[in-house]
Enzyme design. Structure first.
Site, PDB file in Angstrom:
ATOM      1  N   CYS A   1      -6.741  39.997  -1.600  1.00  0.00           N
ATOM      2  CA  CYS A   1      -5.211  40.937  -1.630  1.00  0.00           C
ATOM      3  C   CYS A   1      -4.671  41.695  -0.291  1.00  0.00           C
ATOM      4  O   CYS A   1      -3.370  41.922   0.121  1.00  0.00           O
ATOM      5  CB  CYS A   1      -5.705  42.482  -2.838  1.00  0.00           C
ATOM      6  SG  CYS A   1      -6.575  41.257  -3.975  1.00  0.00           S
TER       7      CYS A   1
ATOM      8  N   HIS B   1       0.632  40.403  -8.997  1.00  0.00           N
ATOM      9  CA  HIS B   1      -0.093  41.029  -8.206  1.00  0.00           C
ATOM     10  C   HIS B   1      -0.398  39.011  -8.185  1.00  0.00           C
ATOM     11  O   HIS B   1      -1.758  38.378  -7.855  1.00  0.00           O
ATOM     12  CB  HIS B   1      -1.598  41.481  -8.038  1.00  0.00           C
ATOM     13  CG  HIS B   1      -2.521  41.536  -7.068  1.00  0.00           C
ATOM     14  ND1 HIS B   1      -2.032  41.207  -5.519  1.00  0.00           N
ATOM     15  CD2 HIS B   1      -3.236  41.387  -6.973  1.00  0.00           C
ATOM     16  CE1 HIS B   1      -2.848  41.313  -5.150  1.00  0.00           C
ATOM     17  NE2 HIS B   1      -3.632  41.545  -5.715  1.00  0.00           N
TER      18      HIS B   1
ATOM     19  N   CYS C   1      -6.874  47.849  -0.911  1.00  0.00           N
ATOM     20  CA  CYS C   1      -7.735  47.243  -1.381  1.00  0.00           C
ATOM     21  C   CYS C   1      -7.649  45.956  -0.800  1.00  0.00           C
ATOM     22  O   CYS C   1      -7.323  45.217  -1.304  1.00  0.00           O
ATOM     23  CB  CYS C   1      -8.804  47.786  -2.564  1.00  0.00           C
ATOM     24  SG  CYS C   1      -7.848  47.162  -3.890  1.00  0.00           S
TER      25      CYS C   1
END
Length: 436
Positions: A99, A392, A422
């Site tokens: 990510c 996302h 994160c």
């Protein structure tokens, strides 16, 4: 104490973020259904350059990322170069840091500029949760390989006879950590339980994120950083994120059942990010080169840091480890920031990190620091909403955050801002941005 990071060229020029653009972010199997990440990547890079009226031949490097990679196009960066009119000799390579992928891409381009290797580069990422690399079982893969070498029909039939119906079943991409088998959602549940994050707190953060994102769109604050996309087969268009709940109520969040621990859990689909399709890119260059070209930067990269921790517990606590390093490298403290934008993978993960920022005990036991990172002022935190609302697309989120933060920083008269995220594998990223 981490050393100061000097993100300037030998001539003292800063790393300028000149432009940033993204596609609308769309929930899985909606507006971008059937559109590969590569196509979205080409789409956003091409549009960004056209909006700037920027000669693509001036781009010297492209660093792009894709988390859910397609075997037929393993180097998305190079394919973007070939599909957007850039010079054939443009350097291009792909990165992946889960990510935090486009933060890594931005850092790599920045390092190339600092070294003097290039003056201008593009960083970004794209991911599709709708076009996935569906695999086959190990038994079927081995059998297919053996079939390609079998010379007689009898040998081929014998090989095929060893397969069961189970062997023929498709294998979707894994959603869990390779080393532990633990999924992101299960980790979010663990963090909620370990750090006392209640269901009510998680739902409240999700509601806040959607409410602020809806207002940001309504007030026209996001429009300039999101392109209108016409995905194939060109029968429809999308110009706005389609995950944002514009008229939700806090009470509606409480109605959903837990998704990962049905009996005792607090993490739901409403307080987690959905699977999302999208792409985002930023244009980086040497400060002096931007002036030569008559381009006004959105802002500058002041510092960055990446962290890695264990994956068995608190795997998504990366922001609490990477942020103090980035702050130290920038020579500032949390209180010096005008804005803080933290990736909201899950409300539970976000709130656990917020809690650890203010924990002296955490700082002493895990960071080797005598004092806490600092209490987060929620008036500075995710002021336009976050990933819970926007969605996302894994590799694209960092570039979205950089562009969105710098534009908001400019509206507020400049200053410093933190972007932090994160990432799977116990990874974390933090980047300090500045605008004038």
């Amino acid at each position: 104490m981490t050393r100061l990071q000097n993100l300037t060229t030998r001539q003292g020029e800063r790393i300028a973020v000149v432009s940033g653009l993204r596609t609308p972010f769309a929930r899985q199997a909606t507006a971008f259904n059937g559109v590969p990440a590569l196509d979205m990547g080409k789409m956003v890079v091409n549009e960004m350059l056209q909006e700037l009226d920027f000669d693509p031949k001036l781009i010297e490097q492209v660093v792009f990322g894709q988390v859910v990679q397609m075997p037929e196009a393993p180097n998305i960066a190079r394919e973007i170069v070939l599909g957007t009119g850039m010079h054939i000799g443009t350097d291009a390579y792909s990165v992946t840091r889960a990510c935090a992928t486009s933060f890594q891409a931005a850092a790599n381009v920045a390092e190339s500029i600092i070294s003097g290797t290039i003056d201008i580069g593009i960083a970004g990422g794209a991911d599709s949760s709708s076009v996935l690399p569906i695999g086959v079982s190990k038994k079927l893969a081995a059998t297919l390989l053996a079939l390609s070498k079998a010379r007689t029909m009898s040998k081929r039939l014998k090989l095929l006879s060893t397969l069961s119906v189970k062997d023929l079943m498709p294998v979707p991409p894994a959603v869990a950590e390779y080393s532990t088998g633990i999924s992101m959602g299960q980790t979010a549940e663990q963090m909620a339980k370990s750090h006392g994050i209640t269901r009510q707190e998680q739902d409240a953060l999700a509601y806040r994120s959607h409410t602020l994102a809806a207002k940001a769109w309504k007030d026209g604050l996001i429009r300039g950083e999101v392109m209108t996309a016409f995905p194939e087969p060109y029968g429809q268009w999308i110009d706005k994120d389609n995950n944002i709940r514009e008229d939700s109520t806090l009470e509606s969040y409480a109605k959903l059942r837990p998704a990962f621990d049905r009996k005792f859990g607090t993490v739901t689909a409403a307080n987690s990010t959905p699977l999302t399709d999208g792409a985002a890119a930023i244009l980086l260059m040497r400060e002096g080169r931007a002036k030569e070209l008559g381009l006004k930067p959105l802002g500058y990269i002041r510092s960055y840091a990446f962290s890695a921790i264990g994956v068995e517990q608190d795997m998504l606590m990366g922001p609490s480890y990477a942020t103090p390093m980035a702050l130290d490298r920038a020579g500032i403290s949390l209180s010096d920031l005008t804005l803080i934008d933290m990736h909201e993978a899950f409300a539970a993960q976000t709130l656990a990190n917020v809690k650890m920022f203010g924990s002296k005990k955490f700082a002493q036991e895990n960071l080797g620091r005598s004092q806490a990172i600092g209490e987060i002022d929620m008036d500075k935190f995710n002021v336009l909403g976050g990933s819970l609302a926007y969605g996302h697309p894994f590799a694209a989120t960092g570039a979205r955050m950089i562009t969105q933060t710098l534009r908001e920083l400019q509206r507020r008269g400049g200053g410093f801002a933190l972007n932090t995220a994160c990432a799977a594998g116990g990874l974390g990223a933090a980047m300090i941005l500045e605008a004038e």
